[in-house]
Design a protein around this motif. Structure first.
Motif, PDB file in Angstrom:
ATOM      1  N   SER A 171       0.830  -1.194   0.000  1.00  0.00           N
ATOM      2  CA  SER A 171       0.000   0.000   0.000  1.00  0.00           C
ATOM      3  C   SER A 171       0.875   1.260   0.000  1.00  0.00           C
ATOM      4  O   SER A 171       1.848   1.356   0.736  1.00  0.00           O
ATOM      5  CB  SER A 171      -0.910   0.008   1.225  1.00  0.00           C
ATOM      6  OG  SER A 171      -1.574   1.245   1.315  1.00  0.00           O
ATOM      7  N   ARG A 172       0.510   2.219  -0.822  1.00  0.00           N
ATOM      8  CA  ARG A 172       1.269   3.474  -0.878  1.00  0.00           C
ATOM      9  C   ARG A 172       1.112   4.287   0.395  1.00  0.00           C
ATOM     10  O   ARG A 172       1.926   5.133   0.708  1.00  0.00           O
ATOM     11  CB  ARG A 172       0.796   4.323  -2.055  1.00  0.00           C
ATOM     12  CG  ARG A 172       1.236   3.792  -3.370  1.00  0.00           C
ATOM     13  CD  ARG A 172       0.880   4.763  -4.439  1.00  0.00           C
ATOM     14  NE  ARG A 172       1.316   4.236  -5.733  1.00  0.00           N
ATOM     15  CZ  ARG A 172       1.084   4.824  -6.867  1.00  0.00           C
ATOM     16  NH1 ARG A 172       0.423   5.944  -6.896  1.00  0.00           N
ATOM     17  NH2 ARG A 172       1.509   4.295  -7.988  1.00  0.00           N
ATOM     18  N   TYR A 173       0.053   4.043   1.116  1.00  0.00           N
ATOM     19  CA  TYR A 173      -0.229   4.827   2.319  1.00  0.00           C
ATOM     20  C   TYR A 173       0.378   4.184   3.564  1.00  0.00           C
ATOM     21  O   TYR A 173       0.251   4.721   4.649  1.00  0.00           O
ATOM     22  CB  TYR A 173      -1.742   4.991   2.480  1.00  0.00           C
ATOM     23  CG  TYR A 173      -2.356   5.597   1.244  1.00  0.00           C
ATOM     24  CD1 TYR A 173      -2.101   6.926   0.912  1.00  0.00           C
ATOM     25  CD2 TYR A 173      -3.137   4.840   0.392  1.00  0.00           C
ATOM     26  CE1 TYR A 173      -2.634   7.491  -0.234  1.00  0.00           C
ATOM     27  CE2 TYR A 173      -3.681   5.397  -0.757  1.00  0.00           C
ATOM     28  CZ  TYR A 173      -3.425   6.715  -1.060  1.00  0.00           C
ATOM     29  OH  TYR A 173      -3.948   7.258  -2.190  1.00  0.00           O
ATOM     30  N   ASP A 174       1.033   3.059   3.417  1.00  0.00           N
ATOM     31  CA  ASP A 174       1.663   2.375   4.543  1.00  0.00           C
ATOM     32  C   ASP A 174       3.114   2.858   4.647  1.00  0.00           C
ATOM     33  O   ASP A 174       4.012   2.328   4.004  1.00  0.00           O
ATOM     34  CB  ASP A 174       1.604   0.861   4.325  1.00  0.00           C
ATOM     35  CG  ASP A 174       2.069   0.091   5.538  1.00  0.00           C
ATOM     36  OD1 ASP A 174       2.122   0.679   6.627  1.00  0.00           O
ATOM     37  OD2 ASP A 174       2.390  -1.105   5.393  1.00  0.00           O
ATOM     38  N   LYS A 175       3.334   3.881   5.466  1.00  0.00           N
ATOM     39  CA  LYS A 175       4.663   4.493   5.593  1.00  0.00           C
ATOM     40  C   LYS A 175       5.735   3.544   6.143  1.00  0.00           C
ATOM     41  O   LYS A 175       6.866   3.603   5.690  1.00  0.00           O
ATOM     42  CB  LYS A 175       4.595   5.755   6.453  1.00  0.00           C
ATOM     43  CG  LYS A 175       3.853   6.889   5.803  1.00  0.00           C
ATOM     44  CD  LYS A 175       4.602   7.413   4.617  1.00  0.00           C
ATOM     45  CE  LYS A 175       3.814   8.534   3.971  1.00  0.00           C
ATOM     46  NZ  LYS A 175       4.336   8.907   2.689  1.00  0.00           N
ATOM     47  N   PRO A 176       5.449   2.661   7.112  1.00  0.00           N
ATOM     48  CA  PRO A 176       6.507   1.770   7.605  1.00  0.00           C
ATOM     49  C   PRO A 176       7.085   0.832   6.537  1.00  0.00           C
ATOM     50  O   PRO A 176       8.214   0.381   6.647  1.00  0.00           O
ATOM     51  CB  PRO A 176       5.824   0.965   8.714  1.00  0.00           C
ATOM     52  CG  PRO A 176       4.710   1.822   9.180  1.00  0.00           C
ATOM     53  CD  PRO A 176       4.253   2.575   7.954  1.00  0.00           C
ATOM     54  N   SER A 177       6.333   0.561   5.483  1.00  0.00           N
ATOM     55  CA  SER A 177       6.807  -0.349   4.435  1.00  0.00           C
ATOM     56  C   SER A 177       7.403   0.364   3.231  1.00  0.00           C
ATOM     57  O   SER A 177       7.780  -0.281   2.253  1.00  0.00           O
ATOM     58  CB  SER A 177       5.655  -1.237   3.957  1.00  0.00           C
ATOM     59  OG  SER A 177       5.288  -2.143   4.953  1.00  0.00           O
ATOM     60  N   GLU A 178       7.493   1.684   3.287  1.00  0.00           N
ATOM     61  CA  GLU A 178       8.003   2.449   2.136  1.00  0.00           C
ATOM     62  C   GLU A 178       9.426   2.044   1.763  1.00  0.00           C
ATOM     63  O   GLU A 178       9.742   1.787   0.608  1.00  0.00           O
ATOM     64  CB  GLU A 178       7.944   3.943   2.449  1.00  0.00           C
ATOM     65  CG  GLU A 178       8.414   4.842   1.325  1.00  0.00           C
ATOM     66  CD  GLU A 178       7.453   4.857   0.157  1.00  0.00           C
ATOM     67  OE1 GLU A 178       7.915   5.112  -0.962  1.00  0.00           O
ATOM     68  OE2 GLU A 178       6.262   4.610   0.360  1.00  0.00           O
ATOM     69  N   GLY A 179      10.319   1.970   2.758  1.00  0.00           N
ATOM     70  CA  GLY A 179      11.704   1.572   2.501  1.00  0.00           C
ATOM     71  C   GLY A 179      11.803   0.140   2.024  1.00  0.00           C
ATOM     72  O   GLY A 179      12.622  -0.188   1.155  1.00  0.00           O
ATOM     73  N   ALA A 180      10.958  -0.734   2.553  1.00  0.00           N
ATOM     74  CA  ALA A 180      10.960  -2.139   2.132  1.00  0.00           C
ATOM     75  C   ALA A 180      10.524  -2.268   0.673  1.00  0.00           C
ATOM     76  O   ALA A 180      11.104  -3.058  -0.083  1.00  0.00           O
ATOM     77  CB  ALA A 180      10.056  -2.959   3.039  1.00  0.00           C
ATOM     78  N   ARG A 181       9.489  -1.503   0.282  1.00  0.00           N
ATOM     79  CA  ARG A 181       9.037  -1.540  -1.118  1.00  0.00           C
ATOM     80  C   ARG A 181      10.144  -1.076  -2.063  1.00  0.00           C
ATOM     81  O   ARG A 181      10.408  -1.696  -3.097  1.00  0.00           O
ATOM     82  CB  ARG A 181       7.808  -0.652  -1.289  1.00  0.00           C
ATOM     83  CG  ARG A 181       6.521  -1.341  -1.073  1.00  0.00           C
ATOM     84  CD  ARG A 181       5.331  -0.550  -1.595  1.00  0.00           C
ATOM     85  NE  ARG A 181       5.374   0.878  -1.307  1.00  0.00           N
ATOM     86  CZ  ARG A 181       4.989   1.431  -0.160  1.00  0.00           C
ATOM     87  NH1 ARG A 181       4.555   0.676   0.818  1.00  0.00           N
ATOM     88  NH2 ARG A 181       5.042   2.730   0.016  1.00  0.00           N
TER      89      ARG A 181
END
Length: 169
Positions: free
Chosen positions: A39-49
């Motif tokens: 999800s684009r709105y999931d900030k904790p996973s931004e670096g992982a993506r």
């Protein structure tokens, strides 16, 4: 622009980009799984993506003997789990980290040292003699016979004298 031909971020498929990957895993690492949310709105996973998008092709190219698996949208927080050859598991928390922080952490925890990767710096072997090595010639080692160019060898050590002596007998 010709380098963009072939889709979004086609640069990831070039050999030069794949070779520039900073992570080479230890031989102990067998399986690597990455769990993250898309999800684009999931900030904790931004670096992982971003890590999966930009670094995963390099990881697969540099570590061909390691099996990789990605699990999307199956966990509330992103993490990386590595299975080692002795059955041990290493769990790396990548929650709210950038792709550079994730890369640096994996290099520290599971990466090979730069010294052991090959072309960079090799251990100095004192048995190698030539230009740009520890010694130019074996005559520089204490206790060895000096070079004939610097000091004349005794007749017993010269091949010409030995063979002439044998013919006389």
């Amino acid at each position: 622009m010709p380098f963009m031909k072939g889709g979004h971020a086609a640069i990831r498929r070039t050999l030069k980009y794949l070779d520039s990957g900073p992570i080479i895993f230890n031989k102990r690492v067998q399986i690597v799984t990455i769990n993250y949310n898309t999800s684009r709105y999931d900030k904790p996973s931004e670096g992982a993506r971003k890590f999966v998008f930009w670094r995963m092709p390099q990881l697969r190219y540099k570590n061909r003997e390691v099996q990789f698996a990605t699990f999307k949208n199956m966990t509330p927080t992103p993490f990386i789990r590595c299975f080692l050859d002795d059955g041990e598991e290493v769990l790396v928390d990548i929650d709210s980290k950038t792709k550079e922080e994730i890369t640096d952490h994996l290099v520290k925890v599971l990466g090979k040292l730069r010294v052991t990767t090959g072309n960079e710096i090799k251990k100095v072997n004192p048995a190698n003699f030539r230009l740009r090595k520890l010694r130019w010639c074996i005559c520089e080692v204490p206790g060895q016979v000096p070079c004939p160019g610097w000091k004349v060898l005794p007749k017993e050590m010269r091949g010409k004298y030995k063979f002439q002596k044998k013919e006389e007998q």
